[in-house]
Design a protein around this motif. Structure first.
Motif, short mmCIF file in Angstrom:
data_model
loop_
_atom_site.label_atom_id
_atom_site.label_comp_id
_atom_site.label_asym_id
_atom_site.label_seq_id
_atom_site.Cartn_x
_atom_site.Cartn_y
_atom_site.Cartn_z
N ILE A 192 0.85 -1.20 0.00
CA ILE A 192 0.00 0.00 0.00
C ILE A 192 0.88 1.25 0.00
CG2 ILE A 192 -1.59 1.37 1.42
CD1 ILE A 192 -2.79 -1.32 2.37
N ILE A 193 1.96 1.20 0.76
CA ILE A 193 2.87 2.34 0.88
C ILE A 193 3.79 2.43 -0.33
CG2 ILE A 193 4.67 3.40 2.28
CD1 ILE A 193 1.80 3.27 3.56
N THR A 194 4.45 1.34 -0.67
CA THR A 194 5.46 1.39 -1.73
C THR A 194 4.86 1.69 -3.10
OG1 THR A 194 5.36 -1.04 -1.92
CG2 THR A 194 7.06 -0.10 -0.49
N ASP A 195 3.69 1.16 -3.40
CA ASP A 195 3.07 1.43 -4.71
C ASP A 195 2.72 2.91 -4.85
OD1 ASP A 195 3.30 -1.21 -5.36
OD2 ASP A 195 1.16 -1.64 -5.43
N VAL A 232 12.40 3.65 7.43
CA VAL A 232 12.33 5.05 7.01
C VAL A 232 12.37 5.15 5.49
CG1 VAL A 232 13.61 7.23 6.98
CG2 VAL A 232 13.26 6.03 9.13
N GLU A 233 13.30 4.43 4.88
CA GLU A 233 13.44 4.48 3.42
C GLU A 233 12.18 3.96 2.73
OE1 GLU A 233 15.99 5.85 1.94
OE2 GLU A 233 17.37 6.06 3.63
N ILE A 234 11.64 2.83 3.23
CA ILE A 234 10.44 2.25 2.62
C ILE A 234 9.26 3.21 2.77
CG2 ILE A 234 8.78 0.34 2.77
CD1 ILE A 234 11.10 -1.44 3.67
N ALA A 235 9.25 3.96 3.88
CA ALA A 235 8.15 4.90 4.14
C ALA A 235 8.30 6.22 3.39
CB ALA A 235 8.05 5.17 5.64
N GLY A 236 9.34 6.34 2.59
CA GLY A 236 9.48 7.54 1.76
C GLY A 236 10.33 8.63 2.37
N GLY A 237 11.28 8.25 3.24
CA GLY A 237 12.17 9.23 3.83
C GLY A 237 13.63 8.90 3.56
N VAL A 238 14.52 9.79 4.00
CA VAL A 238 15.96 9.56 3.94
C VAL A 238 16.44 9.34 5.37
CG1 VAL A 238 18.20 10.57 3.39
CG2 VAL A 238 16.25 10.99 1.88
N ASN A 239 17.02 8.20 5.62
CA ASN A 239 17.55 7.89 6.95
C ASN A 239 18.84 8.66 7.16
OD1 ASN A 239 18.30 6.68 9.39
ND2 ASN A 239 19.22 4.92 8.37
N MET A 240 18.80 9.62 8.05
CA MET A 240 19.95 10.49 8.29
C MET A 240 21.22 9.72 8.61
SD MET A 240 20.66 13.16 11.34
CE MET A 240 22.06 12.21 11.93
N ALA A 241 21.08 8.64 9.37
CA ALA A 241 22.25 7.89 9.82
C ALA A 241 22.69 6.83 8.82
CB ALA A 241 21.96 7.24 11.17
N GLY A 242 22.00 6.72 7.71
CA GLY A 242 22.30 5.65 6.77
C GLY A 242 23.72 5.66 6.26
N LYS A 243 24.29 6.87 6.06
CA LYS A 243 25.65 6.97 5.55
C LYS A 243 26.68 7.11 6.67
CE LYS A 243 24.34 9.01 1.10
NZ LYS A 243 24.49 10.17 0.19
N ILE A 334 5.83 1.00 9.31
CA ILE A 334 6.05 1.63 8.00
C ILE A 334 4.86 2.49 7.63
CG2 ILE A 334 6.24 1.13 5.52
CD1 ILE A 334 7.93 -1.34 6.35
N GLN A 335 3.66 1.98 7.84
CA GLN A 335 2.47 2.77 7.52
C GLN A 335 2.41 4.04 8.35
OE1 GLN A 335 -1.19 0.55 7.59
NE2 GLN A 335 -0.65 -0.66 5.78
N GLN A 336 2.69 3.95 9.64
CA GLN A 336 2.62 5.13 10.49
C GLN A 336 3.70 6.15 10.12
OE1 GLN A 336 0.21 6.13 12.70
NE2 GLN A 336 1.42 8.02 12.55
N MET A 337 4.90 5.68 9.83
CA MET A 337 5.96 6.60 9.45
C MET A 337 5.65 7.27 8.11
SD MET A 337 9.53 4.99 10.89
CE MET A 337 9.46 3.46 10.00
N ALA A 338 5.10 6.51 7.17
CA ALA A 338 4.71 7.11 5.88
C ALA A 338 3.67 8.20 6.08
CB ALA A 338 4.18 6.03 4.94
N LYS A 339 2.78 7.98 7.01
CA LYS A 339 1.75 8.97 7.31
C LYS A 339 2.35 10.24 7.93
CE LYS A 339 -3.02 8.90 9.05
NZ LYS A 339 -3.69 8.95 7.76
N TRP A 340 3.37 10.07 8.77
CA TRP A 340 4.07 11.24 9.31
C TRP A 340 4.85 11.98 8.23
CZ3 TRP A 340 6.19 7.84 13.82
CH2 TRP A 340 5.27 7.85 14.90
#
Length: 379
Positions: A192-195, A232-243, A334-340
């Protein structure tokens, strides 16, 4: 006791009365766990030791009607790490208070003789314990007394290993169809989120994920490219600590957070009263006190790491249940983070309803809201 059993097994094998290496026999199957190990286990499993108490999260999703019917022992972490969840299960299944408990293999306190006495068909371990079990040769010692060990993973690489782990336990429990039902539900909810994100391709806000904020005075534990970082990435964000963090878990310093100036801050929390009594942690979880959680969340944002950052200025600060990080329920987070992160795009998505559906379809305890909170939430 253990030495006598080991000696007996060795002498019988030497005499040719039992095979030194087991081969597939009636009632046994060879399964492959998430480490790639092939393990022969009698199925369906009637007696299991849970290497972590919170493994009940996936056991309950398969044995919903009687989640403790196979559990003869478990690690003593469920009550400490998720006190609210433990109380819900305890209220419905009071016998769990008398289940034999074990220390952790990582701490070197696992009691092999106690495990032997319980005569389990299998012991289920989390993958993060494998290094410690290898160092202590625990798997080999248990195998010599007829206790196979399988490894699952919902924590280190959950988006690689959750589905295989559920299918593995489904096979062991004779609950393959139930496991497939759960896997399908989980993947439908993520889709639902990724599509929608793939179609809309919105700008991606920068997110600082703080792991177990307020659990200690240190700042700040976070996530690399897996677990909540991946969510975070799946929910459409950039994970600050990823790098910054090369593995699944690590540390970012306050200066890095201030410099990154994240758009959102999301902290993980749970009821850790038995670990850190009266601590600054945010006690989200089943039936949590939302006002208290918001107040503690606001207090955490007064630390130097968050001084003047965009997320705090705009009140884009949130807390979410820590135990999503070690259970097959990540799809709700993931759904809740995407909503935020994308409130307009996911206006019609209701993570509370998703969590309710999870409980109604797969879990034996009722749903109680309280798994997340934001500073902007109304009273």
């Amino acid at each position: 006791m253990l030495l006598r059993k080991l000696a007996l097994c060795a002498s019988l094998a030497f005499a040719g009365l039992v095979p030194a290496t087991l081969h597939a026999t009636e009632g046994k199957v060879t399964v492959t766990d998430v480490t790639g190990r092939q393990v022969e286990v009698k199925v369906p499993v009637n007696k299991a030791i849970l290497g972590e108490g919170r493994q009940i999260y996936f056991v309950a999703a398969l044995d919903t009607n009687d989640p403790f019917k196979r559990v003869v022992g478990w690690r003593d972490d469920f009550e400490k790490a998720d006190l609210d969840g433990y109380k819900d299960y305890l209220a419905k299944y009071p016998q769990i208070a008398k289940l034999p408990t074990f220390g952790g293999s990582k701490e070197g306190t696992f009691d092999i003789e106690q495990a032997v006495a319980l005569a389990p068909d299998v012991m289920i371990m989390n993958i993060e314990a494998k290094t410690a079990t290898d160092d202590a040769k625990l798997t080999e010692k248990l195998a010599k007394v007829g206790i196979p060990v399988v490894f699952v993973d919902f924590r280190d690489q959950p988006f690689v290993n959750t589905d295989p782990s559920m299918r593995l336990i489904g096979k062991l429990f004779g609950r393959e169809a139930r496991a497939e039902e759960f896997v399908a539900f989980r993947n439908e909810q993520i889709k639902i989120i990724t599509d929608r994100l793939a179609k809309a391709n919105p700008p991606k806000p920068v997110v600082m994920m703080e792991r177990a904020a307020g659990y200690s005075d240190d700042c700040c534990m976070s996530f690399g490219s897996e677990n909540f970082g991946k969510m975070v990435e799946i929910a459409g964000g950039v994970n600050m600590a990823g790098k910054i963090i090369p593995g699944t878990f690590g540390i970012v310093n306050p200066e890095q957070i201030v410099a990154a100036n994240p758009d959102h801050v999301i902290v993980t929390g749970s009821n850790w009263e038995l670990y850190v009594p009266g601590g600054a942690w945010v006690g989200v979880g089943p039936g949590a006190d939302a006002k208290m959680a918001r107040n503690k969340l606001a207090a955490l944002m007064k630390r130097p790491a968050y001084t003047g950052v965009k997320a705090v200025k705009n009140n884009e600060v949130h807390a979410i249940w820590h135990q999503f990080y070690n259970s097959p329920y990540q799809f709700v987070a993931i759904q809740q983070m995407a909503k935020w992160l994308h409130p307009d795009l996911f206006k019609d998505v209701d993570p509370n309803q998703t969590m309710r559906a999870l409980h109604e379809r797969f879990l034996p305890v009722g749903y109680k809201p309280g798994y997340w909170v934001s500073l902007t939430d109304k009273e």
